[in-house]
Design a protein around this motif. Structure first.
Motif, PDB file in Angstrom:
ATOM      1  N   PHE A 134      19.022 -14.375 -76.984  1.00  0.00           N
ATOM      2  CA  PHE A 134      17.627 -14.767 -76.298  1.00  0.00           C
ATOM      3  C   PHE A 134      16.605 -13.573 -76.569  1.00  0.00           C
ATOM      4  O   PHE A 134      15.580 -13.539 -76.738  1.00  0.00           O
ATOM      5  N   PHE A 135      17.303 -12.201 -76.722  1.00  0.00           N
ATOM      6  CA  PHE A 135      16.438 -11.079 -76.841  1.00  0.00           C
ATOM      7  C   PHE A 135      15.628 -11.043 -78.347  1.00  0.00           C
ATOM      8  O   PHE A 135      14.626 -10.843 -78.499  1.00  0.00           O
ATOM      9  N   LEU A 136      16.896 -11.606 -79.361  1.00  0.00           N
ATOM     10  CA  LEU A 136      16.179 -11.674 -80.537  1.00  0.00           C
ATOM     11  C   LEU A 136      15.194 -12.797 -80.776  1.00  0.00           C
ATOM     12  O   LEU A 136      14.316 -12.713 -81.867  1.00  0.00           O
ATOM     13  N   GLN A 137      15.275 -13.675 -79.647  1.00  0.00           N
ATOM     14  CA  GLN A 137      14.173 -14.811 -79.635  1.00  0.00           C
ATOM     15  C   GLN A 137      13.005 -14.101 -78.980  1.00  0.00           C
ATOM     16  O   GLN A 137      12.007 -15.213 -78.849  1.00  0.00           O
ATOM     17  N   ASN A 138      13.032 -13.037 -78.448  1.00  0.00           N
ATOM     18  CA  ASN A 138      11.924 -12.637 -77.776  1.00  0.00           C
ATOM     19  C   ASN A 138      11.708 -13.174 -76.487  1.00  0.00           C
ATOM     20  O   ASN A 138      10.634 -13.280 -75.819  1.00  0.00           O
ATOM     21  N   THR A 320      12.631 -10.816 -86.041  1.00  0.00           N
ATOM     22  CA  THR A 320      11.884 -10.224 -84.637  1.00  0.00           C
ATOM     23  C   THR A 320      11.642  -8.528 -84.905  1.00  0.00           C
ATOM     24  O   THR A 320      10.557  -8.294 -84.528  1.00  0.00           O
ATOM     25  N   SER A 321      12.460  -7.981 -85.634  1.00  0.00           N
ATOM     26  CA  SER A 321      12.316  -6.580 -85.896  1.00  0.00           C
ATOM     27  C   SER A 321      11.030  -6.463 -86.732  1.00  0.00           C
ATOM     28  O   SER A 321      10.160  -5.603 -86.717  1.00  0.00           O
ATOM     29  N   TYR A 322      10.721  -7.281 -87.702  1.00  0.00           N
ATOM     30  CA  TYR A 322       9.677  -7.444 -88.619  1.00  0.00           C
ATOM     31  C   TYR A 322       8.275  -7.774 -87.898  1.00  0.00           C
ATOM     32  O   TYR A 322       7.362  -6.953 -88.034  1.00  0.00           O
ATOM     33  N   HIS A 323       8.502  -8.468 -86.836  1.00  0.00           N
ATOM     34  CA  HIS A 323       7.291  -8.831 -86.012  1.00  0.00           C
ATOM     35  C   HIS A 323       6.913  -7.684 -85.306  1.00  0.00           C
ATOM     36  O   HIS A 323       5.673  -7.129 -85.281  1.00  0.00           O
ATOM     37  N   TYR A 324       7.720  -6.751 -85.021  1.00  0.00           N
ATOM     38  CA  TYR A 324       7.659  -5.446 -84.339  1.00  0.00           C
ATOM     39  C   TYR A 324       6.849  -4.720 -85.257  1.00  0.00           C
ATOM     40  O   TYR A 324       5.679  -3.888 -85.003  1.00  0.00           O
ATOM     41  N   ARG A 325       7.402  -4.544 -86.433  1.00  0.00           N
ATOM     42  CA  ARG A 325       6.942  -3.402 -87.678  1.00  0.00           C
ATOM     43  C   ARG A 325       5.542  -3.793 -87.839  1.00  0.00           C
ATOM     44  O   ARG A 325       4.543  -3.096 -88.266  1.00  0.00           O
ATOM     45  N   GLY A 326       5.356  -5.239 -88.230  1.00  0.00           N
ATOM     46  CA  GLY A 326       4.228  -5.817 -88.656  1.00  0.00           C
ATOM     47  C   GLY A 326       3.101  -5.640 -87.544  1.00  0.00           C
ATOM     48  O   GLY A 326       2.112  -5.029 -88.103  1.00  0.00           O
ATOM     49  N   PHE A 357       2.728  -8.508 -81.755  1.00  0.00           N
ATOM     50  CA  PHE A 357       3.323  -8.191 -80.640  1.00  0.00           C
ATOM     51  C   PHE A 357       3.816  -9.173 -79.587  1.00  0.00           C
ATOM     52  O   PHE A 357       4.882  -9.029 -78.905  1.00  0.00           O
ATOM     53  N   ASP A 358       2.685 -10.086 -79.200  1.00  0.00           N
ATOM     54  CA  ASP A 358       3.026 -11.235 -78.360  1.00  0.00           C
ATOM     55  C   ASP A 358       3.217 -12.354 -79.178  1.00  0.00           C
ATOM     56  O   ASP A 358       2.376 -13.273 -79.406  1.00  0.00           O
ATOM     57  N   GLU A 359       4.372 -12.755 -79.392  1.00  0.00           N
ATOM     58  CA  GLU A 359       4.839 -13.879 -80.175  1.00  0.00           C
ATOM     59  C   GLU A 359       4.259 -15.397 -79.635  1.00  0.00           C
ATOM     60  O   GLU A 359       4.104 -16.294 -80.602  1.00  0.00           O
ATOM     61  N   GLY A 360       4.037 -15.245 -78.264  1.00  0.00           N
ATOM     62  CA  GLY A 360       3.595 -16.627 -77.613  1.00  0.00           C
ATOM     63  C   GLY A 360       2.102 -16.616 -77.794  1.00  0.00           C
ATOM     64  O   GLY A 360       1.681 -17.714 -77.439  1.00  0.00           O
ATOM     65  N   PHE A 361       1.495 -15.655 -78.275  1.00  0.00           N
ATOM     66  CA  PHE A 361       0.014 -15.719 -78.565  1.00  0.00           C
ATOM     67  C   PHE A 361      -0.366 -15.966 -80.043  1.00  0.00           C
ATOM     68  O   PHE A 361       0.012 -15.147 -80.755  1.00  0.00           O
ATOM     69  N   THR A 362      -0.799 -17.138 -80.298  1.00  0.00           N
ATOM     70  CA  THR A 362      -1.061 -17.464 -81.747  1.00  0.00           C
ATOM     71  C   THR A 362      -2.488 -17.713 -82.081  1.00  0.00           C
ATOM     72  O   THR A 362      -2.979 -18.298 -83.222  1.00  0.00           O
ATOM     73  N   HIS A 363      -3.623 -17.380 -81.304  1.00  0.00           N
ATOM     74  CA  HIS A 363      -4.931 -17.746 -81.397  1.00  0.00           C
ATOM     75  C   HIS A 363      -5.575 -16.627 -82.240  1.00  0.00           C
ATOM     76  O   HIS A 363      -5.685 -15.703 -81.954  1.00  0.00           O
TER      77      HIS A 363
END
Length: 941
Positions: A134-138, A320-326, A357-363
């Protein structure tokens, strides 16, 4: 970061699969079973445990284990074997960065175990891997739930092999939420467990695990700006000669945080080969180095490829780690554009950073912002990016005069502060909250200045109100949250046994801290530090269980941080004005709030104000209550800086509430001299409070002293040579003689007696000595009778008291309202400790108290309380009485009366005490009047 988080996904094989799973070998399989399942299972284990695992061995193990679980129902296969098959399949998908499939398989295993009514201890591994998946799924809230479940099942589990991995995962969760102090505790515990449980510290997988834990702990210390501790841990990790380049990458980040770009560049170049420089992590660290060197153009060129990415959000397939780095890359790109004055480009980059940083936000619309409500990767980075977005929007609005951009500025600031509020409620210790408050204070300063600037442009009251709210919201958050949690616990359905356990653990933690502080034997330090850490972790687990009660956490989040309408009702209800100070950038800002509304006074230069206060305090203390002329000149100058511009709005109101900030907390405003040459105390009763947030709480009414508790241990000469530093206080007994409750003097005034009776007292008066360290409250304490060996009540012990039944604590002791001043939290003092313990009102001393003058003030204070006045007015009248009493002429100097201040809330007046003298006087007057009237009638007759 997020090397700490990334290590969970990449360290599975390195940690050694013998540590990664729970193996159940059935040594006595029943005769006649289908041996093909046994063989298939054993073959799968061989692939799973391959010494050099490859994609082929993993896929072979996956295929065989899938056959086993899909053969259900099959009564020939033992339940424990099936559970192990589910777990191992989940692990294989976790290794392959397929957390969704891992979650599905592990949850099937959990349901299977529950259906078969197997022992919950068998689910430790499943809960652990579910937490990591679940952590890797953020989905960090779910991750924390399952990790806590794993920890519960660990209590009854004999094999503790995976304990270190569990604590490492919990440490990562706390790290990502910004609770670095608790992350350190978990990483340290994981390291201790690994070294204790490992058969050999030299085993390669154990060496890699140790390196990872040392690195994780060092990263947490880095974020707490304890760079020396971090460097020491990195040195230990590098000495293991395992993944040395990974440590050098972390060292590069360490020196970026230290703002030493040349050293950071040295380690960066050592850690990366020329062929690896297109790696995003490398580019991020290099970009940070360029920014430190003042080379924003180098950053925009380095990260130029990002600018061609027009997508609104990162691709779902990216790890997910790439999400952070991006997210970090776009943040750095935005900083570069901001420095170059390209505000539109900066705004676009910061918005894209938020999307990562906030994967739940896509706008994709920059005029939109996320809604904080869950734990995300790098929450502190998300907060920083929101502030940068607000700054960019504000600067762009200044260029374009676009009203929408001004609105976006304030909305983005508010989202950032909503995120901080959520983070603070996740935190389970004051230390983490204090650290967060200091880290985000500059964000509040930017927001308040932006609101005031906009108010001066538009003259719209809404902008001034917003600035005032943010100013007060930034103060004393740890204190306000603790008070709020205390109130909610009583109504959240938390079992009493858990609350009792909390009380016992906090007491044990306090004792462990004291033993560590008092320790003089270096060989015992490590064991004592471990004891403190383990008590902190036990409390952390307990607090995590509280969040399982929905009403508790939801009520915490629902609490209104500061309600302007409540403060409006407060000032409207009486002859009252609020004076709020806020130190921002180079200025001291003053707000006044009265029935006439919220006003903004002219700002004063911060350095000028600081010097004026320093000079006034120095002259006051050096005078020793003798010379006045220079002091009066300085008091008048301080008045001109702090009050003069606002006095027109304040003058009509006899009661003031001062909300000081930073270095203003040590200034008694009562001693300032107005333009007519009068001390403010002559015309105004002054209350102090840590933040306007605390004023909206229900005021604790003045209560009878019949349940009062008084202590005066030094009524006679010191008891032994050990106490010669604590002089006799001959007038202290007279301070508490007027109290109608329990009174303890001399040898009976012990710490034990205080602890036994304090939580039932309506009022507490301590006429004794106190010691406060100016740089830290570690050595701050209140002195009780030395007839007991343990006679010092230390500051940390105050935080464990429960004084919600106590209306007032009167600290007639030296320096109880002094201590370390934090930018965000304000004064950390003994008086704050009593507030933290639940007492709404405290009378305390800013400097050393004179025994005779203090006795006079306290006795007169209780006289006015007996006559129905509230605490602030009673102290005001006591000071006025002393200044005008001919017998106390030598004590009229502010040195003798300005030190005592009242910190609390405007209190409700009550029926007079001490035999109700006013009622008796009224009764006597009416009786006399009736008698006279009857006598005159008789005379006339």
């Amino acid at each position: 970061m997020s090397g700490v988080a990334y290590i969970i996904r990449n360290s599975v094989h390195h940690l050694g699969l013998n540590v990664f799973f729970l193996l159940f070998i059935m040594s006595d399989l029943a005769m006649g079973q289908d041996e093909s399942w046994i063989k298939k299972y054993e073959t799968a284990l061989n692939y799973f445990n391959a010494e050099n695992p490859t994609s082929r061995t993993d896929s072979s193990a996956t295929a065989l284990l899938t056959e086993i679980i899909e053969s259900q129902p099959n009564d020939l296969i033992p339940d424990t074997l099936l559970l192990d098959a589910y777990e191992k399949l989940g692990v294989l998908h976790l290794i392959q960065n397929q957390p969704e499939q891992s979650i599905q398989l592990l949850q099937r295993g959990v349901r299977f175990t529950q259906e078969r009514a197997l022992s919950d201890t068998l689910l430790f591994a499943s809960y652990l891997y579910l937490g990591e998946s679940f952590f890797l799924q953020n989905q960090i809230d779910s991750s924390l739930h399952f990790l806590n479940q794993a920890e519960k099942s660990l209590l009854d589990k004999k094999d503790k092999a995976d304990t270190g991995r569990l604590y490492n995962s919990l440490g990562v969760i706390y790290y990502e939420s910004g609770n670095f102090s608790q992350a350190v505790n978990y990483f340290s515990r994981a390291r201790s467990t690994l070294l204790t449980n490992s058969a050999s510290a030299s085993v390669p997988e154990n060496q890699y695990a140790l390196m990872s834990l040392l690195s994780n702990e060092a990263a947490a210390w880095t974020n707490m700006k304890n760079f020396d501790k971090a460097a020491t841990l990195y040195a230990e990790a590098r000495d293991l000669n395992v993944e040395t380049r990974e440590i050098e990458k972390k060292l590069a980040s360490l020196y970026v945080k230290k703002e030493e770009p040349d050293t950071a560049l040295f380690y960066l170049q050592r850690a990366w080969n020329d062929s690896e420089t297109d790696n995003l992590l490398y580019q991020n660290v290099l970009a940070e180095i360029y920014l430190l060197k003042g080379k924003p153009t180098h950053v925009t060129r380095l990260l130029d490829s990002l600018q061609n990415n027009q997508g609104a959000a990162p691709k779902e397939a990216e790890p997910t780690s790439y999400h952070y780095r991006g997210g970090k890359s776009y943040q750095l790109l935005g900083k570069a554009w901001l420095e170059k004055g390209e505000y539109q480009k900066a705004l676009d980059a910061f918005h894209k950073s938020i999307l990562y940083f906030d994967e739940g936000f896509t706008h994709p619309d920059i005029f939109q912002n996320p809604t904080p409500g869950s734990v995300n990767w790098g929450m502190t980075d998300l907060f920083e990016t929101l502030l940068l977005k607000a700054k960019s929007a504000r600067l762009l609005a200044g260029e374009t005069n676009d009203v929408r951009l001004y609105d976006l500025t304030f909305e983005t600031f508010q989202v950032a502060f909503d995120l901080v509020f959520y983070m603070n409620n996740l935190y389970d210790n004051q230390e983490a909250r204090l650290f967060l408050g200091e880290a985000i204070r500059s964000g509040y300063e930017s927001a308040v200045l932006a609101a005031i600037d906009r108010y001066e442009q538009t003259n719209q009251q809404a902008h001034l109100i917003q600035g005032f709210i943010w100013a007060e919201e930034s103060k004393a958050s740890a204190l306000e949250l603790a008070k709020n949690e205390t109130r909610i616990k009583d109504k959240a359905g938390i079992p009493k046994e858990l609350l009792q356990e909390e009380k016992a653990l906090t007491f044990q933690l306090t004792r462990a801290n004291r033993r560590l502080v008092d320790n003089v034997a270096p060989e015992k330090t490590e064991a004592l530090e471990t004891a403190v850490r383990d008590k902190k972790l036990a409390l952390s687990r307990l607090y995590a269980s509280y969040n399982g009660f929905d009403t508790y956490f939801n009520k915490k989040l629902a609490a209104e941080r500061i309600a302007f309408s409540s403060l409006q009702a407060l000032v409207d209800s009486g002859n009252l004005a609020i004076v709020s100070y806020f130190v921002a950038d180079e200025n001291v800002i003053c707000f006044t709030f009265s029935p006439d509304g919220l006003k903004f006074a002219a700002t004063a230069n911060k350095n000028v104000v600081r010097e004026a206060i320093r000079a006034t305090q120095a002259n006051l203390l050096e005078s020793g209550g003798k010379t006045r002329k220079a002091l009066e000149e300085q008091s008048s100058a301080a008045y001109d800086l702090l009050i003069a511009d606002a006095y027109l709005h304040l003058k009509p109101y006899s009661n003031w509430v001062i909300l000081p900030d930073q270095f203003l907390v040590h200034l008694p405003f009562e001693m300032l001299i107005d333009t007519k040459g009068n001390y403010l105390v002559e015309n105004h009763a002054i209350t102090y409070q840590y933040s306007g947030k605390l004023l909206q709480l229900d005021p604790n009414p003045v209560r009878s002293t019949r349940q009062a508790l008084g202590f005066a241990p030094f009524t006679v000469a010191p008891f032994s040579e050990d106490t010669t530093t604590f002089n006799q206080l001959p007038y202290s007994e007279s301070e508490i003689q007027v109290l109608e409750g329990r009174v303890f003097t001399g040898k009976s005034a012990t710490k034990t007696a205080f602890l036994d009776h304090s939580e039932d007292a309506s009022l507490i008066h301590l006429a004794t000595h106190a010691v406060t360290g100016q740089d830290s409250t570690t050595n701050a304490y209140i002195v009780f009778s030395p007839s007991e060996t343990d006679h010092l009540l230390h500051d940390e012990e105050l935080y464990q008291l429960s004084l919600s039944n106590t209306s007032l604590v009167f600290l007639s002791a030296c320096d109880t309202h002094t201590g370390n001043v934090m930018r965000s939290e304000g004064l950390i003092s003994l008086s704050r400790g009593f507030s933290y313990a639940g007492c709404a009102n405290v009378v305390s001393s800013i400097w050393k108290a004179n025994d005779k003058a203090t006795a006079y003030l306290s006795r007169d204070f209780y006289h006015w309380i007996a006559n129905g006045y509230d605490y602030a007015e009673a102290l005001h009248r006591a000071k006025f009485s002393l200044m005008n009493d001919p017998e106390m002429a030598q004590y009229r100097h502010p040195y003798f009366w300005a030190n005592l201040v009242f910190i609390g809330n405007p209190t409700k007046k009550s029926t007079p005490f001490f035999g109700f003298p006013l009622l008796w006087a009224l009764f006597a007057f009416l009786t006399g009047l009736a008698t006279w009237h009857l006598w005159t009638k008789k005379g006339k007759a």
